[in-house]
Design a protein around this motif. Structure first.
Motif, PDB file in Angstrom:
ATOM      1  N   GLY A   1     -63.438  65.903 -32.975  1.00 21.31           N
ATOM      2  CA  GLY A   1     -64.446  66.936 -32.758  1.00 21.31           C
ATOM      3  C   GLY A   1     -64.058  68.272 -33.368  1.00 21.31           C
ATOM      4  N   LYS A   2     -64.375  69.339 -32.626  1.00 22.56           N
ATOM      5  CA  LYS A   2     -64.185  70.691 -33.163  1.00 22.56           C
ATOM      6  C   LYS A   2     -62.702  71.034 -33.353  1.00 22.56           C
ATOM      7  CE  LYS A   2     -64.046  72.949 -28.726  1.00 22.56           C
ATOM      8  NZ  LYS A   2     -64.528  73.762 -27.702  1.00 22.56           N
ATOM      9  N   HIS A   3     -61.828  70.305 -32.700  1.00 23.14           N
ATOM     10  CA  HIS A   3     -60.390  70.610 -32.802  1.00 23.14           C
ATOM     11  C   HIS A   3     -59.780  70.162 -34.122  1.00 23.14           C
ATOM     12  CE1 HIS A   3     -60.449  72.062 -28.757  1.00 23.14           C
ATOM     13  NE2 HIS A   3     -61.021  70.949 -28.366  1.00 23.14           N
ATOM     14  N   ARG A   4     -60.557  69.376 -34.892  1.00 22.08           N
ATOM     15  CA  ARG A   4     -60.031  68.902 -36.180  1.00 22.08           C
ATOM     16  C   ARG A   4     -59.772  70.068 -37.126  1.00 22.08           C
ATOM     17  NH1 ARG A   4     -64.562  64.881 -37.918  1.00 22.08           N
ATOM     18  NH2 ARG A   4     -65.752  66.618 -37.041  1.00 22.08           N
ATOM     19  N   VAL A   5     -60.669  71.033 -37.133  1.00 23.03           N
ATOM     20  CA  VAL A   5     -60.538  72.144 -38.089  1.00 23.03           C
ATOM     21  C   VAL A   5     -59.313  72.986 -37.754  1.00 23.03           C
ATOM     22  CG1 VAL A   5     -61.644  74.259 -38.919  1.00 23.03           C
ATOM     23  CG2 VAL A   5     -62.989  72.164 -38.637  1.00 23.03           C
ATOM     24  N   GLU A   6     -59.130  73.281 -36.453  1.00 20.54           N
ATOM     25  CA  GLU A   6     -57.951  74.088 -36.090  1.00 20.54           C
ATOM     26  C   GLU A   6     -56.672  73.298 -36.340  1.00 20.54           C
ATOM     27  OE1 GLU A   6     -57.906  74.441 -31.510  1.00 20.54           O
ATOM     28  OE2 GLU A   6     -60.035  74.343 -31.964  1.00 20.54           O
ATOM     29  N   PHE A   7     -56.739  71.975 -36.140  1.00 17.97           N
ATOM     30  CA  PHE A   7     -55.555  71.154 -36.412  1.00 17.97           C
ATOM     31  C   PHE A   7     -55.234  71.180 -37.914  1.00 17.97           C
ATOM     32  CE2 PHE A   7     -53.289  67.200 -37.289  1.00 17.97           C
ATOM     33  CZ  PHE A   7     -52.244  67.332 -36.400  1.00 17.97           C
ATOM     34  N   ALA A   8     -56.281  71.099 -38.734  1.00 19.48           N
ATOM     35  CA  ALA A   8     -56.081  71.136 -40.199  1.00 19.48           C
ATOM     36  C   ALA A   8     -55.376  72.436 -40.593  1.00 19.48           C
ATOM     37  CB  ALA A   8     -57.424  71.003 -40.917  1.00 19.48           C
ATOM     38  N   GLU A   9     -55.716  73.529 -39.933  1.00 15.64           N
ATOM     39  CA  GLU A   9     -55.070  74.817 -40.263  1.00 15.64           C
ATOM     40  C   GLU A   9     -53.586  74.788 -39.893  1.00 15.64           C
ATOM     41  OE1 GLU A   9     -56.432  76.871 -42.333  1.00 15.64           O
ATOM     42  OE2 GLU A   9     -58.138  75.511 -42.220  1.00 15.64           O
ATOM     43  N   GLN A  10     -53.244  74.088 -38.817  1.00 15.14           N
ATOM     44  CA  GLN A  10     -51.818  73.943 -38.454  1.00 15.14           C
ATOM     45  C   GLN A  10     -51.090  73.131 -39.520  1.00 15.14           C
ATOM     46  OE1 GLN A  10     -50.429  75.540 -36.155  1.00 15.14           O
ATOM     47  NE2 GLN A  10     -51.994  76.029 -34.643  1.00 15.14           N
ATOM     48  N   VAL A  11     -51.785  72.121 -40.046  1.00 11.16           N
ATOM     49  CA  VAL A  11     -51.208  71.294 -41.126  1.00 11.16           C
ATOM     50  C   VAL A  11     -50.925  72.172 -42.341  1.00 11.16           C
ATOM     51  CG1 VAL A  11     -51.721  69.430 -42.783  1.00 11.16           C
ATOM     52  CG2 VAL A  11     -52.241  69.126 -40.341  1.00 11.16           C
TER      53      VAL A  11
ATOM     54  N   ARG B   1     -59.215  66.437 -45.535  1.00 12.64           N
ATOM     55  CA  ARG B   1     -59.009  65.178 -44.817  1.00 12.64           C
ATOM     56  C   ARG B   1     -58.818  65.407 -43.321  1.00 12.64           C
ATOM     57  NH1 ARG B   1     -55.289  60.819 -47.397  1.00 12.64           N
ATOM     58  NH2 ARG B   1     -57.083  59.504 -47.673  1.00 12.64           N
ATOM     59  N   PHE B   2     -57.968  66.363 -42.971  1.00 13.60           N
ATOM     60  CA  PHE B   2     -57.688  66.551 -41.544  1.00 13.60           C
ATOM     61  C   PHE B   2     -58.880  67.163 -40.808  1.00 13.60           C
ATOM     62  CE2 PHE B   2     -53.363  65.725 -42.849  1.00 13.60           C
ATOM     63  CZ  PHE B   2     -52.844  65.034 -41.764  1.00 13.60           C
ATOM     64  N   SER B   3     -59.739  67.917 -41.515  1.00 11.46           N
ATOM     65  CA  SER B   3     -60.885  68.463 -40.775  1.00 11.46           C
ATOM     66  C   SER B   3     -62.109  67.554 -40.826  1.00 11.46           C
ATOM     67  CB  SER B   3     -61.238  69.888 -41.212  1.00 11.46           C
ATOM     68  OG  SER B   3     -61.136  70.044 -42.580  1.00 11.46           O
TER      69      SER B   3
ATOM     70  N   MET C   1     -61.551  60.980 -36.786  1.00 18.89           N
ATOM     71  CA  MET C   1     -60.503  61.142 -35.751  1.00 18.89           C
ATOM     72  C   MET C   1     -59.145  61.019 -36.436  1.00 18.89           C
ATOM     73  SD  MET C   1     -59.833  58.635 -32.458  1.00 18.89           S
ATOM     74  CE  MET C   1     -61.034  59.312 -31.339  1.00 18.89           C
ATOM     75  N   THR C   2     -58.183  61.798 -35.960  1.00 15.00           N
ATOM     76  CA  THR C   2     -56.802  61.649 -36.431  1.00 15.00           C
ATOM     77  C   THR C   2     -55.929  61.436 -35.204  1.00 15.00           C
ATOM     78  OG1 THR C   2     -57.154  63.063 -38.364  1.00 15.00           O
ATOM     79  CG2 THR C   2     -54.886  62.832 -37.616  1.00 15.00           C
TER      80      THR C   2
END
Ligand SMILES: Cc1cc2nc3c(=O)[nH]c(=O)nc-3n(C[C@H](O)[C@H](O)[C@H](O)COP(=O)(O)O)c2cc1C
Length: 202
Positions: A59-69, A91-93, A97-98
């Protein structure tokens, strides 16, 4: 398959699994992913270390996770090419699901770390097979940047925890053919009192 009309056996299904990163929504829902990850907990586990942890990013947490990557990639290599950053960000955003594959190792245990790591790998394989059996697809990717302190902190990894990579998860865009598999005859041998030679090594 044993006959033209028989439904595929569990082994037929295992033999048809292949990785794909051509994945779209839907990803498994909450109940589905809990059941699928339960297959991971069926991995053999010497000493009941239970070294598997799964971090689900959706969901919406993919984008913030991609920024951590991206932050971790730049921290690992400040000169990382912009193209590589853009690809990872996408890819991560955008993957439906990841799943972060955490190895929660016990360095104090008498069970060798290698066996603990193998248990995590066995669990991931079960998860890939379970995804396939439920009509989803998966792709295991590396996490070369994940040792960066900023990333470890963002994920809450403890000192004895490391990533074994990530699984991208979703529904395959098209039927997955996968690559042609090698001939099993080259990869198996029977011990007959002499050293075993494999076709694959000749
Ligand atoms: C630990 C691990 C890390 C991997 N990392 C990557 C990766 O970063 N990029 C990639 O293209 N394939 C990677 N692969 C390979 C793919 O997940 C996949 O296995 C491969 O494309 C072959 O597909 P198959 O599973 O259908 O044989 C990795 C596999 C493993 C086991």
């Amino acid at each position: 398959m044993s006959s033209a009309h028989a439904s595929p056996s569990a082994l037929d299904v295992l033999l048809s699994r292949a990785s794909t990163d051509h994945l779209s929504a839907p990803a498994p829902d909450k109940a589905q992913i809990a059941r699928i990850l339960s297959a991971g907990l069926r991995a053999p586990d010497h000493g009941k270390i239970r070294p598997w942890r799964y971090i689900v990013i959706k969901g919406k947490h993919r984008v913030e996770f991609a920024e951590q990557v991206i932050k971790a990639m730049i921290s690992a290599d400040p000169k990382v090419p912009e193209k590589k950053i853009a690809k990872r960000r996408q890819r991560f955003s955008e993957m439906p699901m990841t799943i972060g594959l955490v190895m929660a190792l016990d360095p104090e245990s008498k069970i060798p770390l290698q066996e603990q790591e193998l248990s995590v790998g066995a669990g991931v394989m079960n998860v890939l097979n379970a995804l396939h059996m439920e009509g989803f697809g998966g792709f295991w990717v590396s996490s070369d940047f994940a040792g960066q302190p900023c990333f470890r902190e963002a994920l809450g990894l403890t000192d004895s925890q490391r990533l074994a990579g990530f699984l991208f998860v979703g529904t395959p865009d098209k039927p997955v053919q996968g690559s042609k598999r090698p001939d099993i005859e080259d990869y198996m041998g029977f011990y007959k009192g002499e050293p075993v030679k494999f076709g694959a090594d000749q």
